[in-house]
Write an enzyme that holds these catalytic residues in place. Sequence first.
Site, PDB file in Angstrom:
ATOM      1  N   LYS A   1       2.983 -13.646   9.731  1.00 39.31           N
ATOM      2  CA  LYS A   1       3.267 -12.940   8.474  1.00 39.31           C
ATOM      3  C   LYS A   1       1.976 -12.910   7.677  1.00 39.31           C
ATOM      4  CE  LYS A   1       6.755 -11.095   6.147  1.00 39.31           C
ATOM      5  NZ  LYS A   1       7.966 -10.409   6.635  1.00 39.31           N
TER       6      LYS A   1
ATOM      7  N   ASP B   1       6.543  -4.942   4.784  1.00 42.15           N
ATOM      8  CA  ASP B   1       7.505  -5.851   4.139  1.00 42.15           C
ATOM      9  C   ASP B   1       7.537  -5.386   2.677  1.00 42.15           C
ATOM     10  OD1 ASP B   1       9.105  -8.502   4.570  1.00 42.15           O
ATOM     11  OD2 ASP B   1       7.996  -8.904   2.747  1.00 42.15           O
TER      12      ASP B   1
HETATM   13  P1  NDP Z   1      10.700  -2.986  -0.573  1.00 43.80           P
HETATM   14  O1  NDP Z   1       9.399  -3.285  -1.224  1.00 43.80           O
HETATM   15  O2  NDP Z   1      10.905  -1.670   0.065  1.00 43.80           O
HETATM   16  O3  NDP Z   1      11.890  -3.233  -1.600  1.00 43.80           O
HETATM   17  C1  NDP Z   1      12.051  -4.460  -2.241  1.00 43.80           C
HETATM   18  C2  NDP Z   1      13.144  -4.319  -3.274  1.00 43.80           C
HETATM   19  O4  NDP Z   1      13.469  -5.610  -3.787  1.00 43.80           O
HETATM   20  C3  NDP Z   1      12.732  -3.484  -4.472  1.00 43.80           C
HETATM   21  O5  NDP Z   1      13.862  -2.860  -5.004  1.00 43.80           O
HETATM   22  C4  NDP Z   1      12.175  -4.544  -5.427  1.00 43.80           C
HETATM   23  O6  NDP Z   1      12.225  -4.165  -6.802  1.00 43.80           O
HETATM   24  C5  NDP Z   1      13.123  -5.683  -5.189  1.00 43.80           C
HETATM   25  N1  NDP Z   1      12.443  -6.950  -5.429  1.00 43.80           N
HETATM   26  C6  NDP Z   1      11.297  -7.376  -4.858  1.00 43.80           C
HETATM   27  N2  NDP Z   1      10.947  -8.576  -5.366  1.00 43.80           N
HETATM   28  C7  NDP Z   1      11.893  -8.881  -6.273  1.00 43.80           C
HETATM   29  C8  NDP Z   1      12.096  -9.994  -7.139  1.00 43.80           C
HETATM   30  N3  NDP Z   1      11.241 -11.026  -7.135  1.00 43.80           N
HETATM   31  N4  NDP Z   1      13.200  -9.987  -7.931  1.00 43.80           N
HETATM   32  C9  NDP Z   1      14.067  -8.944  -7.917  1.00 43.80           C
HETATM   33  N5  NDP Z   1      13.925  -7.854  -7.134  1.00 43.80           N
HETATM   34  C10 NDP Z   1      12.854  -7.845  -6.331  1.00 43.80           C
HETATM   35  O7  NDP Z   1      10.897  -4.174   0.489  1.00 43.80           O
HETATM   36  P2  NDP Z   1      11.889  -4.227   1.739  1.00 43.80           P
HETATM   37  O8  NDP Z   1      13.129  -3.475   1.449  1.00 43.80           O
HETATM   38  O9  NDP Z   1      11.100  -3.907   2.944  1.00 43.80           O
HETATM   39  O10 NDP Z   1      12.208  -5.803   1.823  1.00 43.80           O
HETATM   40  C11 NDP Z   1      13.316  -6.398   1.142  1.00 43.80           C
HETATM   41  C12 NDP Z   1      13.641  -7.734   1.772  1.00 43.80           C
HETATM   42  O11 NDP Z   1      13.958  -7.542   3.170  1.00 43.80           O
HETATM   43  C13 NDP Z   1      12.503  -8.766   1.766  1.00 43.80           C
HETATM   44  O12 NDP Z   1      13.061 -10.064   1.658  1.00 43.80           O
HETATM   45  C14 NDP Z   1      11.880  -8.607   3.138  1.00 43.80           C
HETATM   46  O13 NDP Z   1      11.175  -9.761   3.557  1.00 43.80           O
HETATM   47  C15 NDP Z   1      13.142  -8.388   3.964  1.00 43.80           C
HETATM   48  N6  NDP Z   1      12.915  -7.763   5.269  1.00 43.80           N
HETATM   49  C16 NDP Z   1      12.319  -6.525   5.367  1.00 43.80           C
HETATM   50  C17 NDP Z   1      12.146  -5.950   6.598  1.00 43.80           C
HETATM   51  C18 NDP Z   1      11.605  -4.560   6.742  1.00 43.80           C
HETATM   52  O14 NDP Z   1      11.663  -4.042   7.866  1.00 43.80           O
HETATM   53  N7  NDP Z   1      11.108  -3.926   5.711  1.00 43.80           N
HETATM   54  C19 NDP Z   1      12.511  -6.657   7.838  1.00 43.80           C
HETATM   55  C20 NDP Z   1      13.223  -7.894   7.620  1.00 43.80           C
HETATM   56  C21 NDP Z   1      13.380  -8.416   6.375  1.00 43.80           C
HETATM   57  P3  NDP Z   1      10.881  -3.645  -7.521  1.00 43.80           P
HETATM   58  O15 NDP Z   1      10.672  -2.271  -6.989  1.00 43.80           O
HETATM   59  O16 NDP Z   1      11.182  -3.713  -8.960  1.00 43.80           O
HETATM   60  O17 NDP Z   1       9.787  -4.604  -7.100  1.00 43.80           O
END
Ligand code: NDP
Length: 447
Positions: free
Chosen positions: A126, A166
């Site tokens: 990572k 991510d």
């Molecule tokens: P994105 O950046 O596309 O979306 C993240 C979302 O979560 C946004 O809506 C963001 O809001 C919100 N968010 C991020 N940090 C916080 C926080 N500290 N508090 C509240 N809301 C928050 O990321 P992904 O959708 O790719 O990832 C989301 C989760 O899924 C993560 O935990 C990631 O590790 C996990 N994941 C992702 C994979 C992938 O293929 N993308 C694979 C496996 C797991 P804002 O826009 O306001 O920051």
Amino acid sequence: MSTYTERVMEGVLRRNPSEPEFHQAVKEVLDSLDPILEQHPEYEKNCILERFTEPERVLMFRIPWLNDNGKVQVNRGFRIEFNSAIGPYKGGLRFHPTVTLGVLKFLAFEQILKNSLTTLPMGGGKGGSDFDPKGKSDAEVMRFCQSMMTELCRHIGPNTDVPAGDIGVGGREIGYLFGQYKRLRNEFTGVLTGKGLNWGGSLIRPEATGYGSVYFAQEMLATRDDSLEGKVCTVSGSGNVAQYTIEKLLQCGAKAVSCSDSNGTIHDPDGIDEEKLQFIMELKNVRRGRISEYAEKYPKAKYIKVARPWGIKCDCAFPSATQNEITGDDAKTLLANGCILVSEGANMPTEPEGVDQFVHAGILYGPGKAANAGGVAVSGLEMSQNSQRLRWSREEVDSYLHRIMKDIHKAAFESAEKYGAPGNLVLGANAAGFVKVADSMLDQGLV
Ligand code: NDP
């Protein structure tokens, strides 16, 4: 007299101070492993856990770049190459101001077991940076990505370490990173996944994590002769994982009533339909706006200035934003409101007190390393397609994804039974993922 896992945990705490997320992730796994260690004394004899909890390599580096005003900015870059026993390091890059060494070590550690569960040959890694893409111009994001890759390209490669996206790293960022790698190395290889479809990406990769989390939920429900049809579902986040979770829930006849960003949550009791989902995708992926705009566009929806939807009554919950977003109290509320299923699209979204409550209550609880493995699984399939120099059809990749999610559920379910904790997919996923990696480490000697 302390046990082997207790002694290893003490060492992890001592050697990695100020890394609470890493401690949390390791403790959860070690707590699951006692029944396996009893059956495999060779693991302790060969110090497998001591090695398993120590990254093979940690890279930390400076990322200097110029903002649009010509001012120098400095961020910190990381790559954790944690375990390569079953394949090249594989895992995403996260760009978010909360990124620290400890956060990335927890994510890389989880990734080892997750990748093992996918059945594909991928080790765990990572990386990322404390860079915040929010409010930055495309040109600033490009300059940052180019500066990061200028260092990172020395350490990664299609047979060594293959990063992906991510939080904060989507198609735009992968494009800039890939372009710079290609320029510096003078080679067009599958060094990153999540690439654009015109230049080596896989169909279904953007959808994979969200779709996979819903497929996993279907498998859990099937063990109780139930389905998603008509279920009211809460989803957190509004990024990649949340968007495609909502899309698949719609296709399964469920009703998704919420999504969120770091400022707040929208609650739409009528459900987020196809048209509303398109609005969210345009808002988040193109205009890069805030989720509060949803409630302005659809006034029947309520905007709540809390970044978590867990107070909303639901049958099923799909945390898809970030780590520790379900506290012990949130878990209590979800259970009191009749929630019967939690499928974790995000990594480690539930605090340990919450996990205990879900497991104790006997609801269907799919831990992230199993439920969200669909993303990295399709990344693995992207690597296969790049090696073959072929592109598979949408249906082909989706059916692979579906089969992998079924297999992961089956492995975790059967492993939980085997080790005396039927229905406990936390233990089941940890056990199933671990044994394969541990045995591979034994086979390869002391390296
Ligand atoms: P994105 O950046 O596309 O979306 C993240 C979302 O979560 C946004 O809506 C963001 O809001 C919100 N968010 C991020 N940090 C916080 C926080 N500290 N508090 C509240 N809301 C928050 O990321 P992904 O959708 O790719 O990832 C989301 C989760 O899924 C993560 O935990 C990631 O590790 C996990 N994941 C992702 C994979 C992938 O293929 N993308 C694979 C496996 C797991 P804002 O826009 O306001 O920051």
